[in-house]
Design a protein around this motif. Structure first.
Motif, PDB file in Angstrom:
ATOM      1  N   PHE A  79     -22.457  -3.634 -41.652  1.00 16.35           N
ATOM      2  CA  PHE A  79     -23.360  -3.401 -42.773  1.00 16.35           C
ATOM      3  C   PHE A  79     -22.852  -4.035 -44.056  1.00 16.35           C
ATOM      4  O   PHE A  79     -21.659  -4.300 -44.207  1.00 16.35           O
ATOM      5  CB  PHE A  79     -23.528  -1.895 -43.009  1.00 16.35           C
ATOM      6  N   ILE A  80     -23.763  -4.209 -45.001  1.00 17.50           N
ATOM      7  CA  ILE A  80     -23.448  -4.697 -46.336  1.00 17.50           C
ATOM      8  C   ILE A  80     -23.701  -3.553 -47.310  1.00 17.50           C
ATOM      9  O   ILE A  80     -24.717  -2.866 -47.226  1.00 17.50           O
ATOM     10  CB  ILE A  80     -24.328  -5.904 -46.717  1.00 17.50           C
ATOM     11  N   THR A  81     -22.769  -3.354 -48.230  1.00 21.26           N
ATOM     12  CA  THR A  81     -22.945  -2.400 -49.317  1.00 21.26           C
ATOM     13  C   THR A  81     -22.495  -3.074 -50.601  1.00 21.26           C
ATOM     14  O   THR A  81     -21.684  -4.000 -50.573  1.00 21.26           O
ATOM     15  CB  THR A  81     -22.154  -1.093 -49.078  1.00 21.26           C
ATOM     16  N   GLU A  82     -23.024  -2.625 -51.713  1.00 21.89           N
ATOM     17  CA  GLU A  82     -22.618  -3.178 -52.997  1.00 21.89           C
ATOM     18  C   GLU A  82     -21.392  -2.456 -53.550  1.00 21.89           C
ATOM     19  O   GLU A  82     -20.862  -2.828 -54.582  1.00 21.89           O
ATOM     20  CB  GLU A  82     -23.776  -3.113 -53.988  1.00 21.89           C
ATOM     21  N   HIS A  83     -20.918  -1.428 -52.853  1.00 21.54           N
ATOM     22  CA  HIS A  83     -19.770  -0.647 -53.311  1.00 21.54           C
ATOM     23  C   HIS A  83     -18.479  -1.226 -52.742  1.00 21.54           C
ATOM     24  O   HIS A  83     -18.457  -1.690 -51.604  1.00 21.54           O
ATOM     25  CB  HIS A  83     -19.937   0.815 -52.888  1.00 21.54           C
ATOM     26  N   PRO A  84     -17.395  -1.170 -53.505  1.00 14.77           N
ATOM     27  CA  PRO A  84     -16.111  -1.669 -53.004  1.00 14.77           C
ATOM     28  C   PRO A  84     -15.696  -0.916 -51.742  1.00 14.77           C
ATOM     29  O   PRO A  84     -15.820   0.308 -51.664  1.00 14.77           O
ATOM     30  CB  PRO A  84     -15.137  -1.385 -54.158  1.00 14.77           C
ATOM     31  N   ILE A  85     -15.215  -1.643 -50.754  1.00 11.75           N
ATOM     32  CA  ILE A  85     -14.867  -1.052 -49.464  1.00 11.75           C
ATOM     33  C   ILE A  85     -13.791   0.027 -49.609  1.00 11.75           C
ATOM     34  O   ILE A  85     -13.786   1.012 -48.875  1.00 11.75           O
ATOM     35  CB  ILE A  85     -14.479  -2.136 -48.430  1.00 11.75           C
ATOM     36  N   GLY A  86     -12.896  -0.136 -50.573  1.00 12.62           N
ATOM     37  CA  GLY A  86     -11.874   0.882 -50.804  1.00 12.62           C
ATOM     38  C   GLY A  86     -12.478   2.225 -51.191  1.00 12.62           C
ATOM     39  O   GLY A  86     -12.010   3.285 -50.765  1.00 12.62           O
ATOM     40  N   GLU A  87     -13.553   2.192 -51.993  1.00 14.20           N
ATOM     41  CA  GLU A  87     -14.237   3.427 -52.376  1.00 14.20           C
ATOM     42  C   GLU A  87     -14.940   4.058 -51.177  1.00 14.20           C
ATOM     43  O   GLU A  87     -14.947   5.276 -51.011  1.00 14.20           O
ATOM     44  CB  GLU A  87     -15.250   3.163 -53.487  1.00 14.20           C
ATOM     45  N   VAL A  88     -15.549   3.224 -50.353  1.00 16.04           N
ATOM     46  CA  VAL A  88     -16.228   3.724 -49.157  1.00 16.04           C
ATOM     47  C   VAL A  88     -15.204   4.395 -48.244  1.00 16.04           C
ATOM     48  O   VAL A  88     -15.405   5.522 -47.778  1.00 16.04           O
ATOM     49  CB  VAL A  88     -16.959   2.582 -48.413  1.00 16.04           C
ATOM     50  N   LYS A  89     -14.098   3.712 -47.988  1.00 17.14           N
ATOM     51  CA  LYS A  89     -13.043   4.246 -47.117  1.00 17.14           C
ATOM     52  C   LYS A  89     -12.514   5.570 -47.673  1.00 17.14           C
ATOM     53  O   LYS A  89     -12.372   6.552 -46.938  1.00 17.14           O
ATOM     54  CB  LYS A  89     -11.919   3.224 -46.966  1.00 17.14           C
ATOM     55  N   ALA A  90     -12.224   5.629 -48.968  1.00 21.60           N
ATOM     56  CA  ALA A  90     -11.708   6.854 -49.583  1.00 21.60           C
ATOM     57  C   ALA A  90     -12.719   7.992 -49.471  1.00 21.60           C
ATOM     58  O   ALA A  90     -12.356   9.142 -49.191  1.00 21.60           O
ATOM     59  CB  ALA A  90     -11.349   6.597 -51.043  1.00 21.60           C
ATOM     60  N   SER A  91     -13.988   7.691 -49.648  1.00 21.25           N
ATOM     61  CA  SER A  91     -15.042   8.697 -49.541  1.00 21.25           C
ATOM     62  C   SER A  91     -15.105   9.263 -48.127  1.00 21.25           C
ATOM     63  O   SER A  91     -15.230  10.477 -47.929  1.00 21.25           O
ATOM     64  CB  SER A  91     -16.383   8.064 -49.924  1.00 21.25           C
ATOM     65  N   TRP A  92     -15.024   8.386 -47.134  1.00 22.29           N
ATOM     66  CA  TRP A  92     -15.068   8.846 -45.743  1.00 22.29           C
ATOM     67  C   TRP A  92     -13.849   9.680 -45.408  1.00 22.29           C
ATOM     68  O   TRP A  92     -13.968  10.718 -44.769  1.00 22.29           O
ATOM     69  CB  TRP A  92     -15.164   7.653 -44.800  1.00 22.29           C
ATOM     70  N   GLU A  93     -12.666   9.219 -45.819  1.00 24.23           N
ATOM     71  CA  GLU A  93     -11.455   9.968 -45.534  1.00 24.23           C
ATOM     72  C   GLU A  93     -11.498  11.343 -46.189  1.00 24.23           C
ATOM     73  O   GLU A  93     -11.064  12.336 -45.593  1.00 24.23           O
ATOM     74  CB  GLU A  93     -10.224   9.171 -45.968  1.00 24.23           C
ATOM     75  N   ALA A  94     -12.005  11.426 -47.419  1.00 21.03           N
ATOM     76  CA  ALA A  94     -12.107  12.711 -48.125  1.00 21.03           C
ATOM     77  C   ALA A  94     -13.050  13.673 -47.390  1.00 21.03           C
ATOM     78  O   ALA A  94     -12.894  14.880 -47.447  1.00 21.03           O
ATOM     79  CB  ALA A  94     -12.589  12.487 -49.557  1.00 21.03           C
ATOM     80  N   ALA A  95     -14.018  13.095 -46.674  1.00 19.82           N
ATOM     81  CA  ALA A  95     -14.977  13.908 -45.922  1.00 19.82           C
ATOM     82  C   ALA A  95     -14.495  14.198 -44.500  1.00 19.82           C
ATOM     83  O   ALA A  95     -15.208  14.800 -43.697  1.00 19.82           O
ATOM     84  CB  ALA A  95     -16.328  13.193 -45.881  1.00 19.82           C
ATOM     85  N   GLY A  96     -13.290  13.729 -44.159  1.00 21.17           N
ATOM     86  CA  GLY A  96     -12.742  13.991 -42.838  1.00 21.17           C
ATOM     87  C   GLY A  96     -13.182  13.004 -41.768  1.00 21.17           C
ATOM     88  O   GLY A  96     -12.985  13.245 -40.583  1.00 21.17           O
ATOM     89  N   VAL A  97     -13.774  11.894 -42.189  1.00 26.24           N
ATOM     90  CA  VAL A  97     -14.194  10.864 -41.243  1.00 26.24           C
ATOM     91  C   VAL A  97     -12.999   9.957 -40.969  1.00 26.24           C
ATOM     92  O   VAL A  97     -12.412   9.403 -41.901  1.00 26.24           O
ATOM     93  CB  VAL A  97     -15.366  10.030 -41.785  1.00 26.24           C
ATOM     94  N   GLY A  98     -12.637   9.808 -39.704  1.00 24.78           N
ATOM     95  CA  GLY A  98     -11.506   8.959 -39.348  1.00 24.78           C
ATOM     96  C   GLY A  98     -11.818   7.492 -39.586  1.00 24.78           C
ATOM     97  O   GLY A  98     -12.887   7.022 -39.237  1.00 24.78           O
ATOM     98  N   VAL A  99     -10.881   6.800 -40.214  1.00 21.39           N
ATOM     99  CA  VAL A  99     -11.035   5.375 -40.471  1.00 21.39           C
ATOM    100  C   VAL A  99      -9.812   4.661 -39.906  1.00 21.39           C
ATOM    101  O   VAL A  99      -8.682   4.978 -40.263  1.00 21.39           O
ATOM    102  CB  VAL A  99     -11.146   5.094 -41.986  1.00 21.39           C
ATOM    103  N   THR A 100     -10.062   3.701 -39.017  1.00 20.94           N
ATOM    104  CA  THR A 100      -8.987   2.900 -38.445  1.00 20.94           C
ATOM    105  C   THR A 100      -9.161   1.470 -38.913  1.00 20.94           C
ATOM    106  O   THR A 100     -10.242   0.894 -38.772  1.00 20.94           O
ATOM    107  CB  THR A 100      -9.033   2.949 -36.902  1.00 20.94           C
ATOM    108  N   VAL A 101      -8.131   0.915 -39.489  1.00 22.30           N
ATOM    109  CA  VAL A 101      -8.181  -0.466 -39.966  1.00 22.30           C
ATOM    110  C   VAL A 101      -7.315  -1.295 -39.028  1.00 22.30           C
ATOM    111  O   VAL A 101      -6.142  -0.982 -38.830  1.00 22.30           O
ATOM    112  CB  VAL A 101      -7.672  -0.570 -41.426  1.00 22.30           C
ATOM    113  N   PRO A 102      -7.897  -2.376 -38.427  1.00 23.41           N
ATOM    114  CA  PRO A 102      -7.105  -3.209 -37.514  1.00 23.41           C
ATOM    115  C   PRO A 102      -5.910  -3.815 -38.234  1.00 23.41           C
ATOM    116  O   PRO A 102      -5.962  -4.100 -39.422  1.00 23.41           O
ATOM    117  CB  PRO A 102      -8.089  -4.301 -37.091  1.00 23.41           C
ATOM    118  N   ALA A 103      -4.842  -4.022 -37.478  1.00 21.21           N
ATOM    119  CA  ALA A 103      -3.620  -4.621 -38.050  1.00 21.21           C
ATOM    120  C   ALA A 103      -3.849  -6.064 -38.417  1.00 21.21           C
ATOM    121  O   ALA A 103      -4.681  -6.734 -37.948  1.00 21.21           O
ATOM    122  CB  ALA A 103      -2.483  -4.523 -37.035  1.00 21.21           C
TER     123      ALA A 103
END
Length: 103
Positions: A79-103
Motif C-alpha cells: 500500500f501507499i500512504t502519505e504518512h511516514p512509515i516510522g509513524e505507521v510502524k510506531a502506531s501499530w506497535e503501540a496497538a500491539g500489532v507485530g511488525v517484522t522488518v526484513p534484515a
C-alpha cells in the motif's frame, strides 16, 4: 481508530511455481501486459493492467522484502500512504500489532 490512512494500492506480489507459465496465463487469458525491470541487481517480472501491477516472485527465489512464510499461491499487498512509515510502524506497535522488518 487509525492515525493514518492508506492512499492507494501500490502493487500486489504473487509467489508462483513458474514465472513463464504465470506470464503466459495472465497475458493470453486475461490480456495483461508483461513487463521486465531491474531491481536490486536482478531481473524482475510484472504483469500490468490499467494502473495496476502484479509483481511476480519465483518460489524459492523471492526478492526482499517478502512475506514471512511465502509459498506458491501466496500474495503480498503493498500500500501507499502519505504518512511516514516510522509513524505507521510506531502506531501499530503501540496497538500491539507485530511488525517484522526484513534484515
Amino acid at each position: 481508530m487509525s492515525t493514518f490512512a492508506v492512499k492507494a494500492l501500490d502493487h500486489v506480489v504473487l509467489t508462483v511455481k513458474s514465472i513463464p507459465k504465470t506470464i503466459d496465463f495472465y497475458t493470453s487469458r486475461l490480456g495483461m501486459k508483461h513487463e521486465t525491470f531491474v531491481s536490486k541487481g536482478g531481473e524482475r517480472h510484472a504483469l500490468s493492467f490499467g494502473n495496476q501491477k502484479i509483481n511476480l516472485h519465483q518460489s524459492g527465489k523471492e526478492f526482499e522484502p517478502k512475506a514471512q512464510s511465502v509459498q506458491p499461491g501466496s500474495a503480498d499487498l503493498c500500500f501507499i500512504t502519505e504518512h511516514p512509515i516510522g509513524e505507521v510502524k510506531a502506531s501499530w506497535e503501540a496497538a500491539g500489532v507485530g511488525v517484522t522488518v526484513p534484515a
